[in-house]
Design a protein around this motif. Structure first.
Motif, PDB file in Angstrom:
ATOM      1  N   ALA A  24      92.665 -39.142 -27.743  1.00 59.67           N
ATOM      2  CA  ALA A  24      91.404 -39.051 -28.286  1.00 59.67           C
ATOM      3  C   ALA A  24      91.160 -37.452 -28.836  1.00 59.67           C
ATOM      4  O   ALA A  24      90.274 -37.221 -29.743  1.00 59.67           O
ATOM      5  N   ILE A  25      91.653 -36.639 -27.922  1.00 58.65           N
ATOM      6  CA  ILE A  25      91.474 -35.086 -28.076  1.00 58.65           C
ATOM      7  C   ILE A  25      92.182 -34.750 -29.424  1.00 58.65           C
ATOM      8  O   ILE A  25      91.696 -33.985 -30.244  1.00 58.65           O
ATOM      9  N   LEU A  26      93.401 -35.237 -29.514  1.00 61.29           N
ATOM     10  CA  LEU A  26      94.296 -34.890 -30.643  1.00 61.29           C
ATOM     11  C   LEU A  26      93.493 -35.203 -31.945  1.00 61.29           C
ATOM     12  O   LEU A  26      93.598 -34.755 -33.026  1.00 61.29           O
ATOM     13  N   ASN A  43      99.535 -12.663 -21.544  1.00 61.87           N
ATOM     14  CA  ASN A  43      98.026 -12.705 -22.256  1.00 61.87           C
ATOM     15  C   ASN A  43      98.101 -14.330 -23.049  1.00 61.87           C
ATOM     16  O   ASN A  43      97.108 -14.622 -23.183  1.00 61.87           O
ATOM     17  N   HIS A  44      99.349 -14.474 -23.497  1.00 57.37           N
ATOM     18  CA  HIS A  44      99.623 -15.568 -24.509  1.00 57.37           C
ATOM     19  C   HIS A  44      99.212 -16.823 -23.898  1.00 57.37           C
ATOM     20  O   HIS A  44      98.487 -17.644 -23.957  1.00 57.37           O
ATOM     21  N   LEU A  45      99.852 -16.790 -22.624  1.00 55.49           N
ATOM     22  CA  LEU A  45      99.905 -18.081 -21.751  1.00 55.49           C
ATOM     23  C   LEU A  45      98.503 -18.160 -21.039  1.00 55.49           C
ATOM     24  O   LEU A  45      97.874 -19.268 -20.988  1.00 55.49           O
ATOM     25  N   LYS A  52      88.443 -25.463 -23.663  1.00 52.90           N
ATOM     26  CA  LYS A  52      87.590 -25.710 -24.821  1.00 52.90           C
ATOM     27  C   LYS A  52      87.602 -27.047 -25.398  1.00 52.90           C
ATOM     28  O   LYS A  52      86.301 -27.404 -25.604  1.00 52.90           O
ATOM     29  N   VAL A  53      88.737 -27.567 -25.363  1.00 55.47           N
ATOM     30  CA  VAL A  53      88.637 -28.947 -25.926  1.00 55.47           C
ATOM     31  C   VAL A  53      88.540 -30.049 -25.141  1.00 55.47           C
ATOM     32  O   VAL A  53      88.455 -31.368 -25.402  1.00 55.47           O
ATOM     33  N   GLY A  54      88.251 -29.785 -23.800  1.00 52.14           N
ATOM     34  CA  GLY A  54      87.837 -30.688 -22.842  1.00 52.14           C
ATOM     35  C   GLY A  54      89.000 -31.432 -22.118  1.00 52.14           C
ATOM     36  O   GLY A  54      88.776 -32.767 -21.822  1.00 52.14           O
ATOM     37  N   ALA A 112     102.265 -33.326 -18.984  1.00 51.82           N
ATOM     38  CA  ALA A 112     102.951 -33.221 -20.117  1.00 51.82           C
ATOM     39  C   ALA A 112     104.006 -32.214 -20.022  1.00 51.82           C
ATOM     40  O   ALA A 112     105.036 -32.095 -20.525  1.00 51.82           O
ATOM     41  N   MET A 113     103.694 -31.150 -18.905  1.00 53.98           N
ATOM     42  CA  MET A 113     104.819 -30.373 -18.611  1.00 53.98           C
ATOM     43  C   MET A 113     105.891 -30.967 -17.943  1.00 53.98           C
ATOM     44  O   MET A 113     107.242 -30.580 -18.060  1.00 53.98           O
ATOM     45  N   ASN A 114     105.631 -31.837 -17.351  1.00 57.53           N
ATOM     46  CA  ASN A 114     106.831 -32.964 -16.679  1.00 57.53           C
ATOM     47  C   ASN A 114     107.822 -33.377 -17.736  1.00 57.53           C
ATOM     48  O   ASN A 114     108.937 -33.239 -17.626  1.00 57.53           O
TER      49      ASN A 114
END
Ligand code: HEM
Length: 299
Positions: free
Chosen positions: A51-53, A83-85, A94-96, A105-107
């Protein structure tokens, strides 16, 4: 805010780790497209992330995520990288996006990378050090991302942290209390329906068999729906998802009962048509709601 140097020390991330990651860069670039495919396959497979995508520019997102993937292997992990991270956490708030999905996702990303190493390096010891370096950088990423996530979320304060927490807790408790009252009320109503069923049976024994049987059938239908309703409410209290469908079901059953009785009473056609039309509309609403619920995740 933590400095990159500290983060590296906490994770015992050494210059050798940085070099090992740099040595993986060509393999990562070679597999950038594969990563992107696997990552988006995963994200589109979950309703919440899909839904977010769908609310964002697909191409831009792909570019952001696959650039991030490559930047894991740049070999330079300084404050600029930090800073990038930090920015990533903010972007996701921001996108909820729930931080839970970042962890999940990291997994997946971890598995993708570990597989890549296993499939491309034959030396066991070399594989081990590569794996360790990858694990470190992924955990460091997750660490900074989730910290910045929390910081960003904490900014959303209404009065003060303590007052906010108190208000939320109090409201939660109040709703829980209301739900308990609802369960009790439902139980009492169920008992009344059992009594109604008993009363209908009295009709049968008094000789008014047709009326008795039909109304008893109606009462049983309602009792059956009450059980569903109670069950649903108890599930809700235990933390499950509340199903509006059951409520619509109860109303439908009540109308069916009314139709049964109305036919027996030989009510005028106008009233019977009204009941039939209501039943039709409720049936459509039931169908539509069930369609929507089927598409929703069962969390
Ligand atoms: C380990 C997991 C993830 C990593 C490392 C990651 C990385 C990134 C990066 C680097 C950006 C660009 C941030 C910027 O520079 O502004 C970004 C943005 C974004 N990510 Fe992720 N992401 C992850 C998980 C997810 C998940 C699970 C979703 C779910 C849909 C998601 C959706 C987005 C969206 C919509 C944006 C764009 C935000 C904007 O418009 O500024 N990401 N992500």
């Amino acid at each position: 805010m933590m400095k990159m140097q500290e983060l590296r020390e906490h994770y015992r991330f050494t210059d050798e780790d940085a070099q090992l990651l740099k040595s993986l860069e060509p393999l990562a670039i070679e597999n950038q497209e594969n990563f992107s495919l696997a990552f988006y396959d995963y994200l589109y497979g979950l309703p919440e992330t899909a839904a977010i995508l769908n609310h964002n520019n697909r191409e831009r997102l792909r570019e952001m995520h696959s650039n991030w993937f490559i930047s894991l292997f740049s070999g330079i992990y300084d404050n600029h990288y930090m800073n990038h991270l930090t920015r990533i956490g903010h972007a996701h708030v921001k996108v909820g996006l729930n931080v839970h999905f970042v962890n999940a996702a990291m997994n997946q990303i971890r598995q993708f990378l570990l597989n890549l190493i296993d499939n491309n390096y034959s030396d066991r010891e070399h594989r081990r050090v590569l794996r360790e370096a990858v694990e470190k950088i992924l955990d460091m990423n997750l660490d900074v991302m989730s910290t910045s996530y929390r910081e960003e979320e904490m900014k959303k304060v209404f009065l003060s942290r303590a007052v906010d927490t108190f208000l939320i807790k109090a409201t939660e408790r109040f709703t829980h209390g209301l739900n308990l009252v609802l369960v009790l009320a439902l139980a009492v109503v169920s008992i009344a329906i059992v009594a109604m069923f008993g009363w209908d049976m009295v009709h049968v024994f008094r000789g008014d068999v047709e009326k008795g049987v039909f109304t008893a059938l109606g009462s049983l239908l309602i009792l059956w729906m009450m059980i569903e309703l109670l069950d649903n409410e108890i599930k809700n209290l235990k933390g499950g998802r509340f199903s509006i469908l059951v409520f619509i079901g109860v109303v439908i059953v009540a109308i069916i009962r009314e139709i049964l009785i109305s036919t027996l009473r030989h009510d005028d056609l106008y009233k019977q048509a009204f009941l039939a039309a209501t039943l039709l509309i409720l049936g459509i609403v039931y169908y539509l709601v069930s369609l929507v619920q089927r598409d929703q995740p069962k969390i």
